[in-house]
Motif scaffolding. Structure first.
Motif, mmCIF file in Angstrom:
data_model
loop_
_atom_site.group_PDB
_atom_site.id
_atom_site.type_symbol
_atom_site.label_atom_id
_atom_site.label_comp_id
_atom_site.label_asym_id
_atom_site.label_seq_id
_atom_site.Cartn_x
_atom_site.Cartn_y
_atom_site.Cartn_z
ATOM 1 N N GLN A 25 -3.620 1.677 6.889
ATOM 2 C CA GLN A 25 -4.176 1.047 5.686
ATOM 3 C C GLN A 25 -5.425 1.787 5.202
ATOM 4 O OE1 GLN A 25 -4.489 -3.170 5.500
ATOM 5 N NE2 GLN A 25 -2.429 -3.528 6.287
ATOM 6 N N LEU B 53 0.840 -1.216 0.000
ATOM 7 C CA LEU B 53 0.000 0.000 0.000
ATOM 8 C C LEU B 53 0.865 1.252 0.000
ATOM 9 C CD1 LEU B 53 -2.911 -0.585 2.531
ATOM 10 C CD2 LEU B 53 -3.080 -0.064 0.097
ATOM 11 N N ARG C 148 -5.378 3.532 1.605
ATOM 12 C CA ARG C 148 -6.259 2.899 0.624
ATOM 13 C C ARG C 148 -7.355 3.860 0.166
ATOM 14 N NH1 ARG C 148 -7.026 -2.264 3.170
ATOM 15 N NH2 ARG C 148 -5.441 -3.313 1.912
ATOM 16 N N GLU C 149 -7.914 4.624 1.111
ATOM 17 C CA GLU C 149 -9.142 5.369 0.777
ATOM 18 C C GLU C 149 -9.056 6.877 0.996
ATOM 19 O OE1 GLU C 149 -13.028 3.766 1.841
ATOM 20 O OE2 GLU C 149 -11.956 2.169 2.897
#
Ligand SMILES: Cc1ncc(COP(=O)(O)O)c(C=O)c1O
Length: 426
Positions: A320, A91, A324-325
């Motif tokens: 994370q 990531l 990720r978002e």
């Protein structure tokens, strides 16, 4: 198919649960009752209505994705020791590719359950003289010079350009490491990196990049030169890039490990954290990019000596979710910050010492604001009800300056601008 209809067709496949409302960075964000140290520091008794602009965190709501991830993870009552999920390394690599256009090898990544300050302090231990090295030998009476064991060289100092955020000097003192501040040259547009040879031996060179306090984004060629100078001296270059993901639109942040000449990369470390980027420093986490496998192993060993291993529960959950978002939230934040920066710099003009290009920090010349340089923080508090950081905290080069943190809701920033009008502005 027109571009427009393609867009609509494609939309049918979007996962609607991941569609987020546009973040609201304009309405007041009430932090009362959350134990905010920034507000605690400014809420001095007898000084109601003070707007804290000192400590470096944001009075803005963080990404909903982090809140969702914490909620979701908390639902499962398994809170025992955790291992490191290797997906976290990928990531980080994906983040650097998407946000900075550079290739980071996932193997370089260390995912740390501590904040960047702790990580840096422990990293500095890896540049200490190795334990067990002999003390400098005293010549035994009557013994020939050549028979002495080779004396251990004293530890070369840690160097860093200054003014700097205060942490480097504090950490070196805590680690009992000798250090030396290198005055940053300043030109009409702001600070420049020193480009000559290092002024003497060094064990490590520390750099805050982008620069805290001035929010300057260092140019890639200057950074490359500094990495080369450090390598010539056999020193480690540690680039503290916790403000790097907050680079304003129109500027490019050079990631040290991928910007340095590959021949010098084994002596370069980039340190970063989602704490600054996504305003979640209350949950300690950071990550380091360490291309050299030997240094990585030594660093991991030193961390383990403090009971810190890769893969903390909260750290991984937050890191994370953010990587990720968090991208769209961050894009909206950067637009907000750049707008706030423009409003402030337009008002403060030449009092701004160095053109800000990242983050949410303004580095100001107190005298140009009509404030007494030796007592500017108190004077600003009294005259405007605004709490700033005193430049003296940033080393000798910071005296007579103030650092203002403008990561505020738009409505609060309007009040700040009105209060600043009370000063004798240039
Ligand atoms: C450049 C820089 N590095 C490191 C840190 C330390 O972050 P933390 O206290 O979360 O470890 C800060 C905090 O303001 C910072 O600005």
């Amino acid at each position: 198919m027109t571009e427009d209809s393609f867009q609509r067709t494609d939309d049918r496949f979007r996962n609607l649960s991941s569609v987020r409302p546009t973040p609201d960075f304009d309405s007041p964000f009430d932090r009362a009752g959350t134990g905010s140290s920034k507000w605690a520091r400014a809420d001095a008794p007898g000084a109601p209505g003070v707007i804290p602009m000192g400590l470096a965190d944001m009075d803005l709501p963080g990404p909903p994705a982090i809140a969702d991830a914490l909620r979701q993870r908390a639902r499962h009552r398994a809170y025992g020791y955790t291992v490191c999920d290797p997906a976290g390394r990928s990531l980080v690599a994906d983040w650097y590719r998407a946000r900075h256009g550079v290739e980071v090898d996932p193997d370089w990544v260390l995912l740390l359950p501590c904040g960047p300050r702790t990580a840096l302090r422990i990293l500095l231990e890896t540049v200490r003289p190795e334990p067990g090295r002999p003390e400098p030998a005293r010549p035994a009476p009557g013994r020939p010079e050549a028979a002495r064991p080779e004396p251990a060289r004293p530890q070369a100092p840690v160097l860093f350009p200054a003014p700097e955020w205060g942490g480097f000097a504090q950490l070196c003192r805590a680690a009992r490491l000798d250090y030396r501040e290198l005055p940053l040259p300043i030109g009409p547009d702001g600070y420049r990196l020193p480009d000559g040879p290092l002024p003497g031996p060094a064990s490590a060179v520390l750099l805050s990049s982008p620069h805290n306090p001035s929010a300057r984004v260092w140019p890639a060629d200057g950074l490359r030169t500094l990495a080369a100078r450090a390598a010539e001296a056999g020193a480690l270059l540690v680039s503290d890039e916790v403000h790097g993901d907050l680079t304003h639109p129109g500027h490019v942040h050079p990631v040290a490990v991928t910007t340095a000449d590959p021949a010098h990369r084994h002596l370069v470390v980039t340190l970063n954290s989602v704490g600054k980027t996504f305003n979640c420093s209350g949950i300690p986490s950071s990550f380091a990019l360490v291309p050299d496998p030997g240094l990585r192993a030594r660093f991991a060993d030193a961390l383990a000596g403090y009971g810190l291993w890769e893969g903390g529960l909260l750290e991984q959950t937050v890191q994370q979710a953010a990587l990720r978002e968090g991208g769209p939230w961050l894009d909206a934040l950067l637009v907000h910050l750049a707008t706030a920066r423009t409003r402030l710099t337009a008002l403060l003009g030449p009092a701004v010492r160095s053109a800000p290009q990242a983050s949410y920090l303004l580095w100001l010349d107190a005298a140009a604001l009509g404030l007494p340089p030796q007592d500017a923080r108190r004077a600003l508090l009294e005259r405007c009800g605004l709490e700033a950081s005193d430049g003296a905290e940033f080393g000798p080069g910071g005296r007579g300056s103030l650092r203002l943190n403008y990561a505020l809701p738009g409505s609060v920033l309007t009040t700040v601008l009105e209060r600043l009008e009370r000063l004798d502005l240039p």
